[in-house]
Design an enzyme around this catalytic site. Structure first.
Site, PDB file in Angstrom:
ATOM      1  CD  GLU A 175      -3.080  -1.027   2.493  1.00  0.00           C
ATOM      2  OE1 GLU A 175      -2.811  -0.658   3.086  1.00  0.00           O
ATOM      3  OE2 GLU A 175      -3.434  -2.670   2.279  1.00  0.00           O
ATOM      4  CD  GLU A 291      -4.876  -7.286   1.667  1.00  0.00           C
ATOM      5  OE1 GLU A 291      -5.765  -6.732   2.085  1.00  0.00           O
ATOM      6  OE2 GLU A 291      -3.889  -7.591   1.398  1.00  0.00           O
TER       7      GLU A 291
HETATM    8  O1  G3I Z   1      -9.663  -8.814  18.274  1.00  0.00           O
HETATM    9  C1  G3I Z   1      -9.611  -7.323  18.397  1.00  0.00           C
HETATM   10  C2  G3I Z   1     -11.888  -8.158  17.870  1.00  0.00           C
HETATM   11  O2  G3I Z   1     -12.556  -8.119  18.581  1.00  0.00           O
HETATM   12  C3  G3I Z   1     -11.987  -6.116  17.733  1.00  0.00           C
HETATM   13  O3  G3I Z   1     -13.385  -6.645  17.473  1.00  0.00           O
HETATM   14  C4  G3I Z   1     -11.608  -5.735  16.536  1.00  0.00           C
HETATM   15  C5  G3I Z   1     -12.059  -4.075  16.382  1.00  0.00           C
HETATM   16  O4  G3I Z   1     -10.983  -3.220  16.190  1.00  0.00           O
HETATM   17  O5  G3I Z   1     -10.374  -6.046  16.922  1.00  0.00           O
HETATM   18  C6  G3I Z   1      -9.961  -6.678  16.567  1.00  0.00           C
HETATM   19  O6  G3I Z   1      -8.279  -6.728  16.639  1.00  0.00           O
HETATM   20  C7  G3I Z   1      -7.831  -6.049  15.263  1.00  0.00           C
HETATM   21  C8  G3I Z   1      -7.204  -7.894  14.285  1.00  0.00           C
HETATM   22  O7  G3I Z   1      -7.163  -7.300  13.098  1.00  0.00           O
HETATM   23  C9  G3I Z   1      -8.441  -9.053  14.484  1.00  0.00           C
HETATM   24  O8  G3I Z   1      -7.682  -9.539  13.743  1.00  0.00           O
HETATM   25  C10 G3I Z   1      -6.322  -5.233  15.557  1.00  0.00           C
HETATM   26  O9  G3I Z   1      -7.035  -4.427  15.740  1.00  0.00           O
HETATM   27  C11 G3I Z   1      -6.377  -5.033  14.296  1.00  0.00           C
HETATM   28  O10 G3I Z   1      -5.257  -4.373  14.171  1.00  0.00           O
HETATM   29  C12 G3I Z   1      -6.165  -6.494  12.988  1.00  0.00           C
HETATM   30  O11 G3I Z   1      -6.607  -5.983  11.944  1.00  0.00           O
HETATM   31  C13 G3I Z   1      -6.510  -6.362  10.738  1.00  0.00           C
HETATM   32  C14 G3I Z   1      -6.024  -5.065  10.200  1.00  0.00           C
HETATM   33  O12 G3I Z   1      -4.737  -5.336   9.137  1.00  0.00           O
HETATM   34  C15 G3I Z   1      -4.712  -4.419  10.886  1.00  0.00           C
HETATM   35  O13 G3I Z   1      -3.456  -4.909  10.413  1.00  0.00           O
HETATM   36  C16 G3I Z   1      -7.075  -6.969   9.682  1.00  0.00           C
HETATM   37  O14 G3I Z   1      -7.129  -8.342  11.027  1.00  0.00           O
HETATM   38  C17 G3I Z   1      -6.767  -7.694   8.959  1.00  0.00           C
HETATM   39  O15 G3I Z   1      -7.640  -8.757   7.941  1.00  0.00           O
HETATM   40  C18 G3I Z   1      -6.296  -6.481   7.945  1.00  0.00           C
HETATM   41  O16 G3I Z   1      -5.491  -6.754   6.476  1.00  0.00           O
HETATM   42  C19 G3I Z   1      -5.938  -5.687   5.335  1.00  0.00           C
HETATM   43  C20 G3I Z   1      -4.374  -6.345   4.688  1.00  0.00           C
HETATM   44  O17 G3I Z   1      -2.924  -6.190   6.120  1.00  0.00           O
HETATM   45  C21 G3I Z   1      -3.908  -5.204   4.194  1.00  0.00           C
HETATM   46  N1  G3I Z   1      -4.932  -4.588   3.634  1.00  0.00           N
HETATM   47  C22 G3I Z   1      -6.513  -4.272   3.903  1.00  0.00           C
HETATM   48  C23 G3I Z   1      -7.069  -5.131   4.709  1.00  0.00           C
HETATM   49  C24 G3I Z   1      -8.018  -5.127   5.109  1.00  0.00           C
HETATM   50  O18 G3I Z   1      -7.949  -3.935   5.906  1.00  0.00           O
END
Ligand code: G3I
Length: 382
Positions: A175, A291
């Site tokens: 990104e 993704e």
């Molecule tokens: O576990 C808690 C959950 O209980 C709560 O409801 C939620 C609300 O904020 O937070 C959850 O934790 C999060 C975790 O994912 C859960 O899987 C973290 O805060 C969060 O930082 C993390 O987010 C990930 C995000 O990237 C940032 O790293 C997502 O899982 C992941 O699917 C997402 O993936 C991104 C790719 O890396 C890049 N492209 C976009 C894609 C979607 O945003």
């Protein structure tokens, strides 16, 4: 002029009801585009990974160690269906780099071991990404011209070295494009760019290639799919970046097209998408569909209609992109609905669970699974 407490509450209420109204309108429009007679028939005997492999394609999904550990049935399903595992979160800086000179590979190693034990390819997402929430607090507060080069080189070298010779591919940089930041080169004005200038991208790829010459090195980005001005600008900026990297000899091997789709898919233009894919392929690059998921955020509550519209978006998209021979892989962003980031990032206003992935909460295949299977079955062989 201020609104005052009552006026403010009124304004919020109006905004909420307007949002609700727009949601219902979108749901109504979506329902109108539903075709109940459309067939997603397919035999469910063969797993998605095997169907893809039959065409020389790679299929897999992103997941997290704790999901595999907490639910052995999910782990079994993952192994049955997938040929590649992508690190959804466990590779983020926040998870593996607690302090500037300290790495913690406890979780990532176990995820890697899972791939080795189950004959899955390992794909790392991502080495360099600007998003503040994935960076450890010490880095957010301290990243700057004085330490960025050392940190980047040390990070890429240490992580890539750990799994060298055993990694299918790395999202080396994630990104880095954002034309709305107003730079002539279309690059995002990120922390990394501010600290190192635009060449931080080249540097990350060079260090990764030196450290593991066998892994495929991928540039991964989102917002490249639809026929809307924002995506058009992002496609143009992405091509410009890839051309520049190729011209200066940066070892970039593939583009990862994040495919967070919208179920209505009204703005999808197959001709434009095909042309974009061809332009990337003409740069002698491979393409990975990364993704992949289909948001049902704006769809009606009715489960049959909703699943059919999601399936239609999957098949309509995949049948176009898989026509391009440079596309070598398809990766779902999660495998089972409740694990999807969309379930918490875009909760439905009717409070129903979202259903963006091929398997439901009971790990049963849905029409989305059929749609992906059909796209593989109909894809030209590589
Ligand atoms: O576990 C808690 C959950 O209980 C709560 O409801 C939620 C609300 O904020 O937070 C959850 O934790 C999060 C975790 O994912 C859960 O899987 C973290 O805060 C969060 O930082 C993390 O987010 C990930 C995000 O990237 C940032 O790293 C997502 O899982 C992941 O699917 C997402 O993936 C991104 C790719 O890396 C890049 N492209 C976009 C894609 C979607 O945003």
């Amino acid at each position: 002029m201020g609104l005052g407490a009552t006026g403010m509450l009124g304004a919020i209420a109006t905004r909420k009801s307007r949002n609700r109204l727009s949601h219902y309108l979108q749901a109504f429009q979506a329902q109108a585009s539903d075709d109940p007679a459309r067939s997603f028939a397919v035999d469910r005997e063969m797993a998605l990974g095997d169907r893809a492999a039959a065409k020389g394609l790679l299929y897999g999904a992103a997941t997290q160690l704790h999901l595999l550990e907490e639910n052995p049935e999910f782990a079994d399903r993952f192994v049955q269906e997938c040929k590649v595992l992508v690190t959804e979160n466990d590779l983020n800086w926040r998870e593996i780099r607690p302090a500037p000179s300290q790495f913690d590979f406890a979780v990532l190693d176990q995820l890697f071991d899972f791939t080795q034990a189950h004959n899955l390819l390992f794909r790392g997402h991502s080495l360099i990404w600007h998003l503040r929430e994935i960076l450890p607090p010490w880095l957010r507060d301290s990243l700057g011209p004085a330490n960025a080069e050392w940190l980047l080189i040390d990070h890429v070298r240490t992580v890539v070295h750990r799994y060298a010779g055993q990694t299918h591919s790395w999202d080396v940089v994630n990104e880095a494009i954002d034309p709305s930041d107003g730079r002539a080169d279309g690059l995002r004005d990120s922390l990394w760019l501010q600290a190192l200038g635009p060449d931080y991208i080249d540097l990350a790829f060079r260090v990764a290639a030196e450290t593991d010459p066998t892994a495929m090195l991928v540039y991964n980005d989102h917002g490249l799919v639809y026929d809307i001005p924002r995506h058009e600008a992002r496609r143009t900026a992405t091509l410009k970046l890839l051309e520049r990297l190729q011209a200066q000899g940066t070892p970039v091997h593939a583009l990862g097209i994040q495919s967070h789709l919208s179920a209505q898919g009204r703005e999808f233009n197959p001709q434009k998408m095909r042309a974009f894919l061809r332009n990337v392929a003409d740069l002698d690059l491979k393409i990975l569909i990364t993704e992949l998921d289909v948001s049902d955020y704006e769809l009606p509550t009715d489960l049959e209609v909703r699943d059919r519209l999601v399936a239609a978006a999957y098949e309509d998209y995949l049948s176009v992109v898989l026509d391009e021979p440079a596309v070598i892989a398809v990766i779902n962003w999660g495998l089972s609905d409740p694990h999807s980031w969309l379930s918490w990032a875009r909760p439905r206003s009717d409070e129903e669970s979202s259903r963006p992935l091929p398997f439901d909460e009971n790990l049963q295949p849905k029409l989305a699974w059929n749609a992906i299977a059909r796209a593989f079955d109909n894809a030209p062989p590589r």
